[in-house]
Motif scaffolding. Sequence first.
Motif, PDB file in Angstrom:
ATOM      1  N   LYS A 612     -90.441  20.813 126.397  1.00  0.00           N
ATOM      2  CA  LYS A 612     -91.058  21.037 127.706  1.00  0.00           C
ATOM      3  C   LYS A 612     -89.998  21.047 128.801  1.00  0.00           C
ATOM      4  O   LYS A 612     -89.078  20.235 128.809  1.00  0.00           O
ATOM      5  CB  LYS A 612     -92.139  20.005 128.009  1.00  0.00           C
ATOM      6  CG  LYS A 612     -93.323  20.049 127.067  1.00  0.00           C
ATOM      7  CD  LYS A 612     -94.357  19.012 127.458  1.00  0.00           C
ATOM      8  CE  LYS A 612     -95.529  19.051 126.484  1.00  0.00           C
ATOM      9  NZ  LYS A 612     -96.578  18.042 126.825  1.00  0.00           N
ATOM     10  N   GLN A 613     -90.165  21.959 129.728  1.00  0.00           N
ATOM     11  CA  GLN A 613     -89.238  22.134 130.841  1.00  0.00           C
ATOM     12  C   GLN A 613     -87.788  22.215 130.352  1.00  0.00           C
ATOM     13  O   GLN A 613     -86.917  21.460 130.770  1.00  0.00           O
ATOM     14  CB  GLN A 613     -89.396  21.010 131.865  1.00  0.00           C
ATOM     15  CG  GLN A 613     -90.736  21.052 132.600  1.00  0.00           C
ATOM     16  CD  GLN A 613     -90.780  20.105 133.772  1.00  0.00           C
ATOM     17  OE1 GLN A 613     -90.394  18.947 133.656  1.00  0.00           O
ATOM     18  NE2 GLN A 613     -91.260  20.587 134.897  1.00  0.00           N
ATOM     19  N   ARG A 615     -85.568  24.109 131.070  1.00  0.00           N
ATOM     20  CA  ARG A 615     -84.576  24.444 132.090  1.00  0.00           C
ATOM     21  C   ARG A 615     -83.855  23.195 132.587  1.00  0.00           C
ATOM     22  O   ARG A 615     -82.760  23.298 133.133  1.00  0.00           O
ATOM     23  CB  ARG A 615     -85.259  25.172 133.238  1.00  0.00           C
ATOM     24  CG  ARG A 615     -86.467  24.441 133.836  1.00  0.00           C
ATOM     25  CD  ARG A 615     -86.170  23.792 135.144  1.00  0.00           C
ATOM     26  NE  ARG A 615     -87.241  22.904 135.541  1.00  0.00           N
ATOM     27  CZ  ARG A 615     -87.108  22.030 136.523  1.00  0.00           C
ATOM     28  NH1 ARG A 615     -85.978  21.920 137.180  1.00  0.00           N
ATOM     29  NH2 ARG A 615     -88.100  21.231 136.840  1.00  0.00           N
ATOM     30  N   TRP A 647     -87.138  29.354 122.996  1.00  0.00           N
ATOM     31  CA  TRP A 647     -88.065  28.944 124.055  1.00  0.00           C
ATOM     32  C   TRP A 647     -89.434  29.566 123.843  1.00  0.00           C
ATOM     33  O   TRP A 647     -89.553  30.778 123.621  1.00  0.00           O
ATOM     34  CB  TRP A 647     -87.557  29.394 125.424  1.00  0.00           C
ATOM     35  CG  TRP A 647     -86.378  28.639 125.935  1.00  0.00           C
ATOM     36  CD1 TRP A 647     -85.856  27.483 125.459  1.00  0.00           C
ATOM     37  CD2 TRP A 647     -85.543  29.017 127.047  1.00  0.00           C
ATOM     38  NE1 TRP A 647     -84.757  27.108 126.184  1.00  0.00           N
ATOM     39  CE2 TRP A 647     -84.545  28.023 127.163  1.00  0.00           C
ATOM     40  CE3 TRP A 647     -85.553  30.084 127.938  1.00  0.00           C
ATOM     41  CZ2 TRP A 647     -83.562  28.082 128.157  1.00  0.00           C
ATOM     42  CZ3 TRP A 647     -84.591  30.136 128.928  1.00  0.00           C
ATOM     43  CH2 TRP A 647     -83.608  29.145 129.034  1.00  0.00           C
ATOM     44  N   GLU A 651     -92.099  28.845 128.776  1.00  0.00           N
ATOM     45  CA  GLU A 651     -90.835  28.542 129.437  1.00  0.00           C
ATOM     46  C   GLU A 651     -90.287  29.750 130.200  1.00  0.00           C
ATOM     47  O   GLU A 651     -89.404  29.620 131.036  1.00  0.00           O
ATOM     48  CB  GLU A 651     -89.793  28.065 128.416  1.00  0.00           C
ATOM     49  CG  GLU A 651     -90.092  26.714 127.787  1.00  0.00           C
ATOM     50  CD  GLU A 651     -89.873  25.550 128.744  1.00  0.00           C
ATOM     51  OE1 GLU A 651     -89.382  25.779 129.857  1.00  0.00           O
ATOM     52  OE2 GLU A 651     -90.211  24.414 128.365  1.00  0.00           O
ATOM     53  N   THR A 655     -93.879  29.775 134.872  1.00  0.00           N
ATOM     54  CA  THR A 655     -93.475  28.379 134.822  1.00  0.00           C
ATOM     55  C   THR A 655     -93.731  27.712 136.163  1.00  0.00           C
ATOM     56  O   THR A 655     -93.742  28.352 137.213  1.00  0.00           O
ATOM     57  CB  THR A 655     -91.987  28.235 134.476  1.00  0.00           C
ATOM     58  OG1 THR A 655     -91.210  28.858 135.515  1.00  0.00           O
ATOM     59  CG2 THR A 655     -91.675  28.883 133.148  1.00  0.00           C
ATOM     60  N   THR A 662     -84.363  29.858 134.648  1.00  0.00           N
ATOM     61  CA  THR A 662     -84.603  30.331 133.282  1.00  0.00           C
ATOM     62  C   THR A 662     -83.841  31.609 132.953  1.00  0.00           C
ATOM     63  O   THR A 662     -83.084  31.679 131.968  1.00  0.00           O
ATOM     64  CB  THR A 662     -86.109  30.548 133.062  1.00  0.00           C
ATOM     65  OG1 THR A 662     -86.795  29.316 133.288  1.00  0.00           O
ATOM     66  CG2 THR A 662     -86.379  31.036 131.659  1.00  0.00           C
TER      67      THR A 662
END
Length: 818
Positions: A612-613, A615, A647, A651, A655, A662
């Motif tokens: 998750k996340q 980035r 990803w 993602e 988002t 990203t």
Amino acid sequence: MKTPFSLPLFVSGAIEPSLLDQDDSPVPAQALEIVARQKGVFTQPPKIVPTRKVPDGPLLGNGDLGVTLGGVTERQVVYGLNEGEDYYLNYRREVDLTCAPERHRFWISKNDFWKAKPIYPNGHPAPIGGIDVCIPAALDGSYYAEQILETAEVIHTLKTKHLMDDPPPCTRAGVTIHMCSWIPATENLLVIELSVDGQETDEMRRPTDVVGVDVTLWPMAGNESETASGNLSDGYWAVRRFKSTTNSVAIEHQPLAWSAEAAVAMRLFNHRQHALPWSRGDGWSSDRFMLSPGRPVTIVAAVVTNFESPSPLEEAQKRVAAISLEQVETLRGQHRQWWREFWSKSFVEIGDPLIEKYYYGSHYLMASCSRNRDFPPSLFGNWITTDSPSWQADYHLNYNHEAPWWGVFSSNQAELADPYDTPILDYMPIARENARRLLQCRGLYYEVGIGPKGLETCFSLDTRPDEGNRLFLGAKGNAAFAAMNMFMRFYHTYDLDYAQLIYPFLVETADLWQDYLKFEDGRYVIYGDAGGEVGDGGTDVNATPTLGFVKALFRGLLDVSRELDRDQQRRAKWQHISDHLSDFPLAQVGEEKLIRRAESGPGAAYYGPERKQARIEHLGLVWPTGNIGLGSDPEGLKIVQDDVKSWPEHEWTNTFNGFSQTYTTAVRVGHDPHDTLAKLRQQLTITGFPNLSVFGGGGGIENCCGVPATINEMLLQSHEGVLRLFPVWPKEQPARFGRLRACGAFLVSSQLHDGQVRTLCIESEKGRPCTVDNPWPRRRVRVHQKGEEGDREIEVKTESVQVRFATCPGGIYRLEPA
């Protein structure tokens, strides 16, 4: 990696044919021809105005004053609406005027107008007020507007649908009304120009092309503010102010850090050409004027705050009293010249109208909100339409404040970042005290959010006492993160005056880490940190984002120190830290090495493609730190590339707050360009607004970097000291760019066509050595330096696939295969 959807990469399929053979023409001419095609189009009135986040209405600005165009939210009784031939038949109808084509509200805000209460969440930028332009005859009519990037104007075209005979005048169906709005690039004025097509007449009791227009000016009320308004001979004035008070319903009566006052004075030109005709007396007021063919009406409003004048209202009234329509035309010429010069600095052309539109739209938005050196744009720019903006719209240092400018440096628009540093440098005394009191360290310790002029926006009695009742959210790296933009600007410009400005901040940020890092078993370790936003004060060890910021901090500080020839005696320690910082944490899963958010602590549970996340880790690994790129160690680069490939779809598209990172991360490490472009088009289709902002739930103008930074990095990379031409671009797709700015203070122009680099020109601003990945593999490269008496070939050194040559300040170099 195949995408789960099918979209064409290009709408037009090719670069504009007329531009393919213009590489020898000046960059400004090519840039202006491309930007002339770009505009935001609105086929219905805005719906997300007012808003706590990003509005969807047309946007205007000059880098300080900002205006958001929206509708008026209310219900109203409309009289005299008649769709039959007997226009004397009168009746009334109650209509919903939310987002209606006849109601236009110009929300006015300004970068230096804040409610400066130093307590969360009550320190924030605030709207000043607005101007309402109501054209009752346009009820239910057609709505069309264009946000013209080339000239920074918004042009509305409205068409009446009904016969409207009361309130006066009696306007026929099918009348076309035009409204042009703009903010001069050089003055804090709003200009609204109204006109109508058709035949002029003095008979107003029969259906005509004459239209009635109501105009009102109002100050925003509430939120402990004081307001006042009044009349001028040809207009109105309004004032909004914040000052310390205990006479309010607020829970806390914290004194303001400073008083704020903003005044608007509005004047109308040519509005008295017709007297109001007879009416039955319902639905009109003295605010109305008649707009008839051949007789346009101009509205000019001056906006002044107490940071510009000790008497804002007096100054605003003086400005509108002194202006004439001839001066408005002079301002228009200056305004358009400013934008011509802005657009002339660089260009890209990639044959994709959608992406190009958002590329140039992003630069338009940044130029419209970021030119006040003392007050940067807030989290939502200078387009504030509520007294309760999300996250109080302050300068969030855990990416929101940094990100908006990530696309301006490579686009040769570094001056737009002039305001970025000011609040960070102004906050140093408070950050210094935070470090001493809370961490027992030297240096600078910044909260998640700060305001202008040293305003504390994150103090709250409801937060952790061990974090000083301030919102740090466990993070220790906000100052180091803030330094990333400073290094971006330095490496792209090698501006030594700028380096002198930021150097004390860089040194004190390094002081914090010199004291806070623990040297254990031959490496420096970061304890008590957070890889994300947490409420436990931070218990991660070697959180990947912070580790990346600190690596980039000491690497950059050493470079700046050498260029300035300062602190030679300290470099050995800085170099030792740089050489011995812990490696980025990885998780070993079977035969795979996967990126991990932290070495240990809660963040260590986040690893692999489903963490998750994703980035968050790449902030420290790739973008904007530049720790890993195409020239990195192959093993480490492959780990990052495999991570990007894995990803999940969420993602990439839609988002919450990943758009600014990203796509640039993906291209920095060489992700498949076809996949990147397809996903980027999908993202813009889903979350792109007609005003060319890209909506993200977790922020605002930081998304202005997403398209420019991604496309620039696909066309040209330079952050590792090597110029790479079209490194992550589909070779079969033609593309070209002019005067993109590269690290080393180089301006680069090139064209790709038929899979080959056709042209390459490099301008050297500072005379630094230049290294280029050979664009023509297995062929020798010749370099010609431009001179007054013609070009001359200069010496070139070739090593493996790279070409090196010396440059001189101001030198222009043309590269070609032998």
